[in-house]
Design an enzyme around this catalytic site. Structure first.
Site, PDB file in Angstrom:
ATOM      1  N   GLU A 176      94.645  85.954  51.199  1.00 57.85           N
ATOM      2  CA  GLU A 176      96.050  85.630  50.965  1.00 57.85           C
ATOM      3  C   GLU A 176      96.949  86.818  51.299  1.00 57.85           C
ATOM      4  O   GLU A 176      98.049  86.641  51.852  1.00 57.85           O
ATOM      5  CB  GLU A 176      96.232  85.207  49.502  1.00 57.85           C
ATOM      6  CG  GLU A 176      97.510  84.434  49.229  1.00 57.85           C
ATOM      7  CD  GLU A 176      97.489  83.794  47.854  1.00 57.85           C
ATOM      8  OE1 GLU A 176      97.350  82.562  47.780  1.00 57.85           O
ATOM      9  OE2 GLU A 176      97.598  84.536  46.868  1.00 57.85           O
ATOM     10  N   GLU A 234      97.265  86.960  54.956  1.00 62.36           N
ATOM     11  CA  GLU A 234      98.109  85.852  55.403  1.00 62.36           C
ATOM     12  C   GLU A 234      99.588  86.189  55.206  1.00 62.36           C
ATOM     13  O   GLU A 234     100.427  85.917  56.079  1.00 62.36           O
ATOM     14  CB  GLU A 234      97.745  84.570  54.650  1.00 62.36           C
ATOM     15  CG  GLU A 234      98.536  83.355  55.118  1.00 62.36           C
ATOM     16  CD  GLU A 234      98.230  82.095  54.320  1.00 62.36           C
ATOM     17  OE1 GLU A 234      98.815  81.038  54.643  1.00 62.36           O
ATOM     18  OE2 GLU A 234      97.427  82.150  53.354  1.00 62.36           O
ATOM     19  N   CYS A 257      96.602  78.744  44.212  1.00 64.22           N
ATOM     20  CA  CYS A 257      95.412  78.791  43.348  1.00 64.22           C
ATOM     21  C   CYS A 257      95.388  77.699  42.289  1.00 64.22           C
ATOM     22  O   CYS A 257      94.324  77.343  41.782  1.00 64.22           O
ATOM     23  CB  CYS A 257      95.331  80.145  42.655  1.00 64.22           C
ATOM     24  SG  CYS A 257      95.031  81.516  43.771  1.00 64.22           S
ATOM     25  N   SER A 293     100.404  79.007  50.792  1.00 67.58           N
ATOM     26  CA  SER A 293      99.285  79.696  51.417  1.00 67.58           C
ATOM     27  C   SER A 293      98.220  78.656  51.754  1.00 67.58           C
ATOM     28  O   SER A 293      98.005  77.701  51.000  1.00 67.58           O
ATOM     29  CB  SER A 293      98.707  80.736  50.457  1.00 67.58           C
ATOM     30  OG  SER A 293      97.420  81.145  50.882  1.00 67.58           O
ATOM     31  N   LYS A 312      91.354  70.968  37.865  1.00 68.77           N
ATOM     32  CA  LYS A 312      90.234  71.409  38.693  1.00 68.77           C
ATOM     33  C   LYS A 312      89.235  70.276  38.926  1.00 68.77           C
ATOM     34  O   LYS A 312      88.537  70.258  39.943  1.00 68.77           O
ATOM     35  CB  LYS A 312      89.528  72.594  38.027  1.00 68.77           C
ATOM     36  CG  LYS A 312      90.317  73.899  38.041  1.00 68.77           C
ATOM     37  CD  LYS A 312      90.392  74.474  39.436  1.00 68.77           C
ATOM     38  CE  LYS A 312      91.127  75.799  39.450  1.00 68.77           C
ATOM     39  NZ  LYS A 312      91.314  76.307  40.830  1.00 68.77           N
ATOM     40  N   GLU A 315      90.648  68.507  41.767  1.00 69.03           N
ATOM     41  CA  GLU A 315      90.572  69.339  42.972  1.00 69.03           C
ATOM     42  C   GLU A 315      89.205  69.266  43.626  1.00 69.03           C
ATOM     43  O   GLU A 315      89.109  69.161  44.861  1.00 69.03           O
ATOM     44  CB  GLU A 315      90.900  70.782  42.604  1.00 69.03           C
ATOM     45  CG  GLU A 315      90.859  71.727  43.798  1.00 69.03           C
ATOM     46  CD  GLU A 315      91.059  73.183  43.405  1.00 69.03           C
ATOM     47  OE1 GLU A 315      91.760  73.888  44.142  1.00 69.03           O
ATOM     48  OE2 GLU A 315      90.500  73.606  42.378  1.00 69.03           O
ATOM     49  N   GLU A 359      88.898  66.981  51.382  1.00 71.34           N
ATOM     50  CA  GLU A 359      88.848  68.142  52.272  1.00 71.34           C
ATOM     51  C   GLU A 359      88.004  69.276  51.706  1.00 71.34           C
ATOM     52  O   GLU A 359      87.755  70.268  52.404  1.00 71.34           O
ATOM     53  CB  GLU A 359      90.266  68.647  52.574  1.00 71.34           C
ATOM     54  CG  GLU A 359      91.069  69.091  51.374  1.00 71.34           C
ATOM     55  CD  GLU A 359      91.923  67.998  50.771  1.00 71.34           C
ATOM     56  OE1 GLU A 359      92.972  68.313  50.191  1.00 71.34           O
ATOM     57  OE2 GLU A 359      91.533  66.812  50.880  1.00 71.34           O
ATOM     58  N   CYS A 396      96.710  80.309  33.525  1.00 72.70           N
ATOM     59  CA  CYS A 396      95.429  79.673  33.174  1.00 72.70           C
ATOM     60  C   CYS A 396      95.034  79.891  31.718  1.00 72.70           C
ATOM     61  O   CYS A 396      94.287  79.085  31.155  1.00 72.70           O
ATOM     62  CB  CYS A 396      94.332  80.187  34.095  1.00 72.70           C
ATOM     63  SG  CYS A 396      94.604  79.790  35.832  1.00 72.70           S
TER      64      CYS A 396
END
Length: 580
Positions: A280, A283, A300, A320, A359, A362, A367, A504
């Site tokens: 990141e 990037e 994230c 990102s 999560k 996710e 993908e 988190c």
């Protein structure tokens, strides 16, 4: 601020003008039971459990919304008050399933605790009860409307703190239900699966979808090689499930517990948090140099990703392209690790322990299969892994401290602070500063991005290269930044967003209760863990450097893009449904 004096239960109490009876009583150490009230949320006074007697008032008054007044006389536990509270709870129980022993909230249910506190030993009222189907249509959250007590805490957090609006009050009177509009399933609306509704629900009406039995089956299968990764925020919270004070770091005990359960390798998501910073950070530098889309926004937090996909799809280019550390880990476990250890990747089962309900969604995204397999197989929340530890008969508190396994268990202090709001930003800036300036950062603690304010700003001077940054936690605060971008008023190069309040550490899968005080204590533990590690910058992680040397070759290289980066998909139809 003006102070006033009132009398509560014969005790003279001083309080700020404009505060409530509940506030005044609490500050004086006088307990008033509550149910719809939650310290994170605006009080609503819907359940009436907190009613008190106020001299001169014909009816009982809800303490959570009733303002104090000079000379007010209040009785919090008179016979009239106790009888009223008891009847309110009895009426709730009369319309509530009686499956307490098998309920996910057993012994942590606020309705159950309240019934005990008020001395409810029988349900006098019998008759018709609300019936509803369980909604388990999505990978993250299960809704059992029969256990809903209409406190609206889930609704308030969804609207006020997250600004999502996936939940609302439907119908009226006896027919009232709390859920998606028109009785739709959560999978059919723009729910971001953050789980904040679960953490505010006082009963078992909302819970995360628990894959514990599937994980046990994998551990017991001799053909499977089961590895587990643990998120940064878990180590600062899981102890609470076993009676350890909030804010206690129990990393070593957690590792030992997981090894005792039978996992083949105990790894750390912090390893791929360090990796995320490398990818990141490069990037961001690439975008700054090449005129790429700015501000770049971190990716994230899966609840945040769901939010921008649904409500601001036109701004997806700002994200990102990095996968979250969880998904990077899964991809590497079934490629780099499998190759290094000579294990058939089809035999590897990756289990994540996360503070987050999103999560679970996710890891099911189509993908997230860049390893050639489903990269992460199962996601357990902090609460769920604690349940498995108890089921295994492990005395968590008495355990010795264990160590993570190499190579995917090696990490730095920069990685562990991912668990608190501002942590990803701070970790990235530690690395980006040294990459840009070629100088050692004298003080790695970039405190300007720390704190619990909803939106924070900072400017970092890197020998003339200035990076303006912003940090937001809670999706209503993220919305403010996205609106600034839409209006062309966002003078930032880098933005961190975390879906959950506090980051988190306040995730939807963390131990209950979670409130402002507990979030602060967990954050303090996270920063203490950072200070206690010998290496505090992601680019100095030797295991990550070895990963590049042996496998990835270079940041943003071909293999990195293949395994560690992804794309995002507009969810416009669901967002439109929410705004009708």
């Amino acid at each position: 601020m003006q102070r006033i004096t009132l009398n509560i239960n014969g005790q003279t109490v001083e309080a700020n003008a404009g505060s409530t009876i509940l506030d005044a009583a609490s500050q004086a150490g006088i307990h008033i039971p509550t149910l719809c009230y939650h310290p994170d949320l605006k009080p609503e006074g819907s359940c009436r459990v907190c009613v008190v007697e106020v001299a001169g008032q014909a009816t009982l008054c809800p303490a959570c919304v009733y303002p104090v007044a000079e000379g007010m006389i209040v009785a919090t536990h008179s016979p009239k008050v106790r009888n009223a509270r008891k009847m309110i709870v009895e009426l709730m129980l009369a319309n509530h399933p009686q499956d307490c022993l098998t309920c996910a909230k057993n012994q942590k249910c606020e309705l159950q605790s309240l019934a005990k506190e008020l001395g409810v030993t029988d349900i006098r009222f019998k008759g018709e009860r609300t019936l509803a189907k369980i909604d388990d249509s999505n990978p993250s959250i299960i809704r059992d409307a029969e256990k809903c007590i209409l406190c609206r805490r889930c609704l308030r957090v969804c609207h006020d703190i997250q600004s999502v609006g996936a939940l609302c009050a439907n119908q009226r009177g006896w027919e009232t239900t709390i859920g998606p509009a028109s009785g739709e399933a959560l999978s059919e609306v723009a729910c971001v699966y953050c789980g904040q509704c679960i953490n505010r629900c006082p009963t078992g009406a909302l819970k995360a979808k628990d894959p514990a039995q599937k994980v046990w089956a994998a551990i017991s299968d001799p053909e499977k090689h089961v590895v587990v990764q643990t998120a940064p925020a878990v180590r600062a919270a899981i102890g609470e499930e076993f009676g350890v004070p909030a804010g206690s770091l129990v990393t070593g005990k957690m590792v030992t517990a997981l090894r005792s359960m039978g996992f083949d390798k105990i790894f750390d998501t912090d390893f791929t948090a360090d990796l995320t910073i490398i990818e990141e950070g490069h990037e961001l530098l690439q975008r700054l140099a090449d005129g790429g889309t700015l501000p770049m926004i971190t990716s994230c937090s899966p609840g945040w990703i769901n939010f921008i996909e649904a409500f601001y799809p036109e701004q997806l280019p700002h994200l990102s392209t990095c996968k979250s550390p969880q998904q990077m880990f899964g991809a590497l476990a079934k490629t780099y690790y499998a190759e290094k250890m000579g294990i058939d990747p089809s035999k590897i089962v990756v289990v994540s322990i996360m503070p987050c309900a999103a999560k679970k969604f996710e890891c099911e995204r189509p993908e997230m299969t860049s390893s050639g397999y489903k990269d992460v197989d199962y996601v357990l929340t902090t609460r769920e892994i604690a349940g498995m530890i108890r089921e295994a008969g492990i005395d968590f508190v008495s355990l010795d401290n264990g160590e993570f396994d190499a190579p995917l268990g090696m990490s730095t202090g920069a990685a562990v602070i991912f668990g608190a709001t501002g942590g990803v930003m701070e970790a990235a800036l530690r690395t980006v500063y040294e990459v840009v300036t070629k100088q050692t950062l004298a003080d790695v603690e970039i405190t300007a991005v720390r704190g619990m304010e909803g939106v924070r700003e900072a400017e970092i001077d890197m020998n003339g290269t200035k990076v303006r940054a912003a940090v937001a936690h809670g999706l209503a605060n993220a919305r403010k930044l996205l609106d600034l971008i839409k209006e062309g008023k966002a003078d930032y190069q880098f933005i961190e967003v975390m879906a959950c309040p506090g980051g988190c550490i306040g995730g939807g899968g963390q131990p209950i209760p979670t409130n402002a005080e507990i979030r602060e204590k967990r954050a303090t533990a996270i920063y203490a863990a950072d200070r206690g590690l010998p290496i505090r910058k992601s680019h100095e992680n030797r295991a990550v450097a070895q990963l590049y040397e042996e496998f990835l070759i270079e940041p943003l290289g071909h293999k990195s893009h293949e395994l560690l980066h992804t794309h995002y998909t507009p969810r416009v139809d669901k967002a439109k449904a929410e705004t009708k």
